[in-house]
Design an enzyme around this catalytic site. Structure first.
Site, mmCIF file in Angstrom:
data_model
loop_
_atom_site.group_PDB
_atom_site.id
_atom_site.type_symbol
_atom_site.label_atom_id
_atom_site.label_comp_id
_atom_site.label_asym_id
_atom_site.label_seq_id
_atom_site.Cartn_x
_atom_site.Cartn_y
_atom_site.Cartn_z
ATOM 1 N N TYR A 314 11.194 -1.347 16.047
ATOM 2 C CA TYR A 314 10.171 -2.223 15.465
ATOM 3 C C TYR A 314 9.839 -3.406 16.375
ATOM 4 O O TYR A 314 9.433 -4.451 15.903
ATOM 5 C CB TYR A 314 10.600 -2.746 14.079
ATOM 6 C CG TYR A 314 10.936 -1.639 13.110
ATOM 7 C CD1 TYR A 314 9.931 -0.856 12.539
ATOM 8 C CD2 TYR A 314 12.259 -1.348 12.779
ATOM 9 C CE1 TYR A 314 10.229 0.178 11.662
ATOM 10 C CE2 TYR A 314 12.570 -0.320 11.900
ATOM 11 C CZ TYR A 314 11.555 0.447 11.355
ATOM 12 O OH TYR A 314 11.862 1.471 10.488
ATOM 13 N N ILE A 321 8.401 -8.948 16.750
ATOM 14 C CA ILE A 321 9.213 -8.061 15.922
ATOM 15 C C ILE A 321 8.472 -7.774 14.625
ATOM 16 O O ILE A 321 7.961 -8.681 13.964
ATOM 17 C CB ILE A 321 10.581 -8.705 15.618
ATOM 18 C CG1 ILE A 321 11.308 -8.972 16.940
ATOM 19 C CG2 ILE A 321 11.422 -7.809 14.728
ATOM 20 C CD1 ILE A 321 12.608 -9.740 16.780
ATOM 21 N N CYS A 322 8.410 -6.496 14.277
ATOM 22 C CA CYS A 322 7.661 -6.061 13.102
ATOM 23 C C CYS A 322 8.578 -6.047 11.885
ATOM 24 O O CYS A 322 9.193 -5.041 11.587
ATOM 25 C CB CYS A 322 7.114 -4.658 13.377
ATOM 26 S SG CYS A 322 6.262 -3.936 11.981
ATOM 27 N N MET A 323 8.691 -7.181 11.214
ATOM 28 C CA MET A 323 9.516 -7.251 10.002
ATOM 29 C C MET A 323 8.803 -8.119 8.987
ATOM 30 O O MET A 323 8.389 -9.228 9.309
ATOM 31 C CB MET A 323 10.880 -7.896 10.313
ATOM 32 C CG MET A 323 11.874 -6.983 10.987
ATOM 33 S SD MET A 323 13.350 -7.928 11.487
ATOM 34 C CE MET A 323 14.101 -8.253 9.878
#
Length: 393
Positions: A314, A321-323
Site C-alpha cells: 500500500y 501510504i494508502c491507509m
C-alpha cells in the site's frame, strides 16, 4: 464572606484594573501557603498549557485563561490580605450568565488552607462540563499536598520568581514535566524513561522556553502538549524499548519525526529483504517521516516512506501510504502515535511490501508523496475505502 456572592456579581464582566493593597503585613503563615499554591499552579498550568493557563500571578491578583478551540476566556482573581479566611474573589470578562453561575457556585467552598487550588479545580471542571470538553487530567494534580516549609526561596518576590521560572528552576521541574499525565501516572512520569531520552525531553522544553521568551513560538499549545505526551509515552513503551522501532526529531522539532521501523514480522518476505539491505547498504530499517500540523491531534500526521523504495504494501508513488487511518475521515484524535507506527508496520507486511533493490531513490520525495496522497483521498472520497460499489450506484 457573607456578601461575597453579590460582590462577585457586580464585578462580573468588569476588568479590575486596580490592585488590592499590597500584601506587606499579611505575609504571615497564609502568605507562604499562598506562595506555594501559586508556585504549584504556575508549574501545572503554565503559559503553554492546552486548556488552562496562569498568565500572571502575584500574592494579590491572578489572571488566567481557559482555552477552547473557539475562544479564550479571561478569568481574574483578587486575593485579600485575609486569605484564606476570606476566599478569593473571581470575575470573568464575559456577559454569559452560565459563567456567572460557575463562579457563584464557588461560594460552597469556604473552608480549607488551599482555597485557591480548590476553587480552580472547581472552575476548570465546571468550565469543561459547560463546553462539553473532557475533564483535563492535570486538574487532579491540584489535590496534591503542598511541600512543607523547607523552601529556602520563600523570600523571593513574585516578580523574581517569574524571571527564574524561565530559566532552570530545579524545584519546579519535577512539576513542570506533568503535562497530560493520567492521574494514576502521577508518581513520576519520568519513571521508565532512559537517560538519553529524558535528556531529549529536557532539551525540547528548554528550546520551547527560549522560543517563548524570544516571542518565536511555533506550532500550537494543544499540538505541542500532545506531542510531548506522545513522545514521553513512546520513550516509556515496551515496544520501543524492545527495539521494534526508533524515533528521532528532525532538527529537534516536535513537529517533524523520523521513525525507523526496525523489526517486522519475521515470517515475511520484507523481513528477509531487510537482512539483505543490511549487507548491501548497512541499513536494516524502513525510514518513515511523520510531519504534524498545528491542529494535531484533530488532524492526522502526514506520513511517508523516505527509504528504501518499496513495491506493494500500500505504498504509493513518492512514498505516500494508502491507509484510511491517515486521512481526515479515518483519523481519530484518540489514536496514539505508537499505535499508528505499529499499524503501518502491519500494513506493509499485510500488503506484501518488498524492497526494490537498485531502484532510483530520488523517486521518493515530499512533494510527490503529497501529490499521490491528494489524488488517493479524492478517489476514495468518491468510491469509499476498499468496499465494492453498491449495485444501485
Amino acid at each position: 464572606g457573607g456578601g461575597g456572592g453579590g460582590e462577585r456579581f457586580e464585578l462580573f464582566g468588569v476588568l479590575l484594573e486596580f490592585l488590592l493593597p499590597a500584601v506587606g503585613n499579611g505575609e504571615k503563615m497564609s502568605g507562604s501557603v499562598l506562595k506555594q499554591e501559586l508556585k504549584l499552579l504556575e508549574s501545572i498550568f503554565h503559559q503553554r498549557h492546552e486548556r488552562f493557563r496562569i498568565v500572571s500571578g502575584s500574592l494579590d491578583e491572578i489572571s488566567c485563561q481557559f482555552v477552547t478551540q473557539e475562544q479564550v476566556l479571561v478569568i481574574h482573581c483578587n486575593i485579600t490580605e485575609s486569605y484564606p479566611s476570606v476566599p478569593p474573589i473571581w470575575f470573568v470578562e464575559s456577559e454569559d450568565p452560565n459563567l456567572a453561575a460557575v463562579l457563584e457556585r464557588l461560594a460552597d467552598i469556604k473552608k480549607g488552607s488551599t482555597l485557591l487550588l480548590q476553587h480552580l479545580k472547581r472552575i476548570i471542571s465546571d468550565l469543561c462540563k459547560l463546553y462539553n470538553l473532557p475533564q483535563h487530567p492535570d486538574v487532579e494534580m491540584l489535590d496534591q499536598p503542598l511541600p512543607t516549609e523547607q523552601s529556602t526561596r520563600d523570600d523571593v518576590t513574585s516578580e523574581e520568581e517569574d524571571e527564574e521560572m524561565a530559566e532552570d528552576n530545579e524545584d519546579l521541574d519535577h512539576y513542570e514535566m506533568k503535562e497530560e499525565e493520567p492521574a494514576e501516572g502521577k508518581k513520576s512520569e519520568d519513571e521508565g524513561i532512559g537517560k538519553e531520552n529524558l535528556a531529549i525531553l529536557e532539551k525540547i522544553k528548554k528550546n520551547q522556553r527560549q522560543d517563548y521568551l524570544n516571542g518565536a513560538v511555533s506550532g500550537s499549545v494543544q499540538a505541542t502538549d500532545r506531542l510531548m505526551k506522545e513522545l514521553r509515552d513512546i520513550y516509556r513503551s515496551e515496544s520501543f524499548k524492545a527495539g521494534n522501532y526508533a524515533v528521532e526529531l528532525v532538527n529537534d522539532s516536535l513537529y517533524d519525526w523520523n521513525v525507523k521501523i526496525l523489526k517486522v514480522d519475521q515470517d515475511s518476505a520484507l523481513h528477509n529483504d531487510l537482512q539483505i539491505l543490511r549487507e548491501k547498504e548497512a541499513a536494516d530499517f524502513i525510514l518513515l517521516n511523520f510531519s504534524f500540523k498545528d491542529n494535531f491531534p484533530f488532524d492526522p500526521p502526514f506520513v511517508r516512506v523516505v527509504s528504501p523504495v518499496l513495491s506493494g504494501g500500500y505504498v504509493l508513488g513518492g512514498g505516500a501510504i494508502c491507509m484510511e487511518l491517515l486521512t481526515k475521515q479515518g483519523w481519530s484524535s484518540a489514536y496514539s502515535i505508537e499505535s499508528v507506527i505499529m499499524q503501518i508496520s502491519a500494513t506493509l507486511v499485510k500488503g506484501k511490501a518488498r524492497i526494490q533493490f537498485g531502484a532510483n531513490k530520488s523517486q521518493y520525495s515530499l512533494t510527490r508523496a503529497q501529490q499521490s496522497y491528494k489524488s488517493l483521498v479524492q478517489i476514495h472520497e468518491k468510491n469509499g475505502w476498499y468496499t465494492p460499489p453498491k449495485e444501485d450506484g
